[in-house]
Design a protein around this motif. Structure first.
Motif, PDB file in Angstrom:
ATOM      1  N   ALA A  86      10.407  -2.870  -1.791  1.00 33.20           N
ATOM      2  CA  ALA A  86       8.985  -2.532  -1.959  1.00 33.20           C
ATOM      3  C   ALA A  86       8.125  -3.078  -0.822  1.00 33.20           C
ATOM      4  O   ALA A  86       6.903  -3.089  -0.930  1.00 33.20           O
ATOM      5  N   GLU A  87       8.757  -3.508   0.279  1.00 33.21           N
ATOM      6  CA  GLU A  87       8.000  -3.990   1.430  1.00 33.21           C
ATOM      7  C   GLU A  87       7.554  -2.816   2.294  1.00 33.21           C
ATOM      8  O   GLU A  87       8.244  -1.797   2.397  1.00 33.21           O
ATOM      9  N   ALA A  88       6.411  -2.962   2.936  1.00 32.48           N
ATOM     10  CA  ALA A  88       5.869  -1.898   3.774  1.00 32.48           C
ATOM     11  C   ALA A  88       6.661  -1.787   5.071  1.00 32.48           C
ATOM     12  O   ALA A  88       6.781  -2.755   5.822  1.00 32.48           O
ATOM     13  N   VAL A  89       7.187  -0.593   5.304  1.00 29.28           N
ATOM     14  CA  VAL A  89       7.849  -0.284   6.571  1.00 29.28           C
ATOM     15  C   VAL A  89       6.819   0.237   7.568  1.00 29.28           C
ATOM     16  O   VAL A  89       6.932   0.010   8.766  1.00 29.28           O
ATOM     17  N   LEU A  90       5.847   0.928   7.066  1.00 30.65           N
ATOM     18  CA  LEU A  90       4.724   1.353   7.899  1.00 30.65           C
ATOM     19  C   LEU A  90       3.469   1.405   7.042  1.00 30.65           C
ATOM     20  O   LEU A  90       3.526   1.558   5.824  1.00 30.65           O
ATOM     21  N   ASP A  91       2.354   1.241   7.704  1.00 27.30           N
ATOM     22  CA  ASP A  91       1.050   1.320   7.043  1.00 27.30           C
ATOM     23  C   ASP A  91       0.069   1.855   8.076  1.00 27.30           C
ATOM     24  O   ASP A  91      -0.542   1.094   8.827  1.00 27.30           O
ATOM     25  N   GLU A  92      -0.046   3.169   8.118  1.00 28.31           N
ATOM     26  CA  GLU A  92      -0.870   3.828   9.131  1.00 28.31           C
ATOM     27  C   GLU A  92      -2.288   4.013   8.600  1.00 28.31           C
ATOM     28  O   GLU A  92      -2.507   4.745   7.634  1.00 28.31           O
ATOM     29  N   LEU A  93      -3.214   3.367   9.238  1.00 26.28           N
ATOM     30  CA  LEU A  93      -4.622   3.470   8.875  1.00 26.28           C
ATOM     31  C   LEU A  93      -5.323   4.424   9.824  1.00 26.28           C
ATOM     32  O   LEU A  93      -5.018   4.455  11.027  1.00 26.28           O
ATOM     33  N   PRO A 256      11.803  -2.891  -8.877  1.00 28.30           N
ATOM     34  CA  PRO A 256      11.026  -2.766 -10.124  1.00 28.30           C
ATOM     35  C   PRO A 256       9.552  -2.454  -9.900  1.00 28.30           C
ATOM     36  O   PRO A 256       8.932  -1.758 -10.716  1.00 28.30           O
ATOM     37  N   ASP A 257       8.975  -2.951  -8.807  1.00 30.69           N
ATOM     38  CA  ASP A 257       7.559  -2.667  -8.543  1.00 30.69           C
ATOM     39  C   ASP A 257       7.327  -1.187  -8.303  1.00 30.69           C
ATOM     40  O   ASP A 257       6.245  -0.664  -8.616  1.00 30.69           O
ATOM     41  N   LEU A 258       8.320  -0.494  -7.754  1.00 32.84           N
ATOM     42  CA  LEU A 258       8.196   0.949  -7.515  1.00 32.84           C
ATOM     43  C   LEU A 258       8.512   1.737  -8.779  1.00 32.84           C
ATOM     44  O   LEU A 258       7.863   2.749  -9.075  1.00 32.84           O
ATOM     45  N   LEU A 259       9.499   1.277  -9.531  1.00 35.35           N
ATOM     46  CA  LEU A 259       9.808   1.946 -10.792  1.00 35.35           C
ATOM     47  C   LEU A 259       8.653   1.832 -11.783  1.00 35.35           C
ATOM     48  O   LEU A 259       8.568   2.604 -12.742  1.00 35.35           O
ATOM     49  N   ALA A 260       7.746   0.891 -11.531  1.00 32.19           N
ATOM     50  CA  ALA A 260       6.585   0.746 -12.414  1.00 32.19           C
ATOM     51  C   ALA A 260       5.697   1.986 -12.400  1.00 32.19           C
ATOM     52  O   ALA A 260       4.987   2.256 -13.377  1.00 32.19           O
TER      53      ALA A 260
END
Length: 365
Positions: A86-93, A256-260
């Motif tokens: 669940a870690e960010a691989v990219l975060d394009e703003l 689990p954070d994504l399955l939420a």
């Protein structure tokens, strides 16, 4: 050219844009829509309006300022998360001042178009039952009428396309299960943070999970995966717990954070198998019939469909307003629309497989 009688089947974005520009030029048009009213069903998630297609169309329709008042440039944010951590691989703003692809809720955009039409333009609750090449529309109630041009803006399962080409969409091998989270900032703050201000995607092993934020704080989600056409046989989508359990099992091993996203959804799940038209889909010009949007070029949902539908509609209307005859207008419109849609459909067919590849960074393409 004398004023033609024009009918548009379908009150989606492309059909409404066409009607709007026709009325700007003083031409008479009637839109026939099978839904009972504008609010008869939810209008889906958000759309990114491209500067070189959708926004061009909105300028042609004289509605760009109204669009800008509701558009969300911050919605261009794209987050890519590793499905196992669940870690960010990219975060394009989006860059400050970047309006190349601002987001707008589909329902808001449809409302802009509907509000711009003359009262009574759309006849609600008028499903089309049959169409002929001679320009006759027959409705579900048995009544019929003749027109100089019938525009098929009636989506994936177009009745007008059936009369013009007879081609039906084919299952792509990819299916979507749609669901959502209401009032996410208050009720699901952790998922709201994962989603960001725009969209989130995570994928692995031929499966993906998408989430996109709307203007109301709702998060619309899509579980997407390769599956045979009959994959849901025996799964009752009216039983939400059964669908939830199936998805949790299918995505077992993800963080689990994504399955939420799946666990915390407390409403219905909607099955949306992805169908596409074959490429190329083209036809010989028929003076009284033409197509636009999904009726003409149903593609994978990779951010271009609504933009092309708007452009199709405004270009067809402009051709009708400036040509010497309906046939000349249809030929001019199709001469531009068909090559464009064929090339875009080829790119989308390739992009669909990239969408489900294991390369998380490919989502930024």
């Amino acid at each position: 050219m004398t004023f033609p009688r024009i009918a548009i089947a379908g009150a989606g974005l492309g059909g409404l844009a066409c009607a709007r520009v026709l009325q700007l030029h003083g031409l008479d048009v009637t839109v026939f829509e099978q839904e009972a009213a504008a609010g008869a069903r939810p209008q889906g998630g958000t759309l990114d309006m491209h500067a070189d297609t959708g926004q061009v169309a909105l300028r042609t329709a004289g509605l760009h300022d109204r669009f800008r008042a509701l558009a969300r440039p911050e919605g261009q944010q794209m987050r890519g998360l590793d499905p196992h951590t669940a870690e960010a691989v990219l975060d394009e703003l989006p860059v400050e001042g970047d309006d190349s692809r601002p987001e707008i809720d589909r329902g808001q955009l449809r409302g802009i178009l509907l509000d711009a039409l003359s009262p009574g333009t759309v006849q609600w609750g008028r499903p089309v039952a049959d169409v002929t090449e001679a320009g006759r529309l027959t409705f579900a109630d048995g009544t019929s009428a003749e027109f100089d041009l019938i525009v098929g803006a009636d989506g994936a399962w177009s009745r007008v396309r059936r009369a013009l080409t007879g081609v039906r969409p084919e299952y792509s091998g990819v299916t979507f299960v749609e669901f959502g989270l209401d009032d996410a900032d208050r009720r699901h703050p952790a998922l709201a943070a994962l989603t960001g201000r725009g969209s989130m995607m995570t994928k692995a092993g031929g499966k993906a999970l998408f989430a996109q934020r709307t203007s109301t704080g709702h998060i619309r989600c899509y579980a997407t995966f390769y599956a045979p056409e009959n994959w849901a046989a025996g799964l009752d989508f009216a039983v939400a717990d059964a669908v939830r359990d199936h998805l949790l099992e299918r995505y077992a091993g993800w963080h689990p954070d994504l399955l939420a996203y799946v666990r915390e959804h407390d409403g219905e799940f909607t099955h949306r198998p992805l169908h596409v038209l074959p490429v190329p889909h083209a036809w010989t010009t028929t003076p009284r019939l033409t197509l636009l949007g999904d009726a003409a070029h149903l593609m994978p949902p990779l951010g271009v469909g609504a933009n092309l539908a708007l452009l199709d509609g405004t270009e067809l209307a402009t051709a009708l307003a400036t040509a010497n005859s309906v046939e000349e207008a249809v030929r001019r419109y199709e001469a531009g629309m068909l090559p464009r849609s064929i090339e875009t459909a080829k790119a989308c067919a390739s992009g669909l497989h990239g969408l489900l590849s294991d390369d998380l960074r490919s989502m930024a393409a």
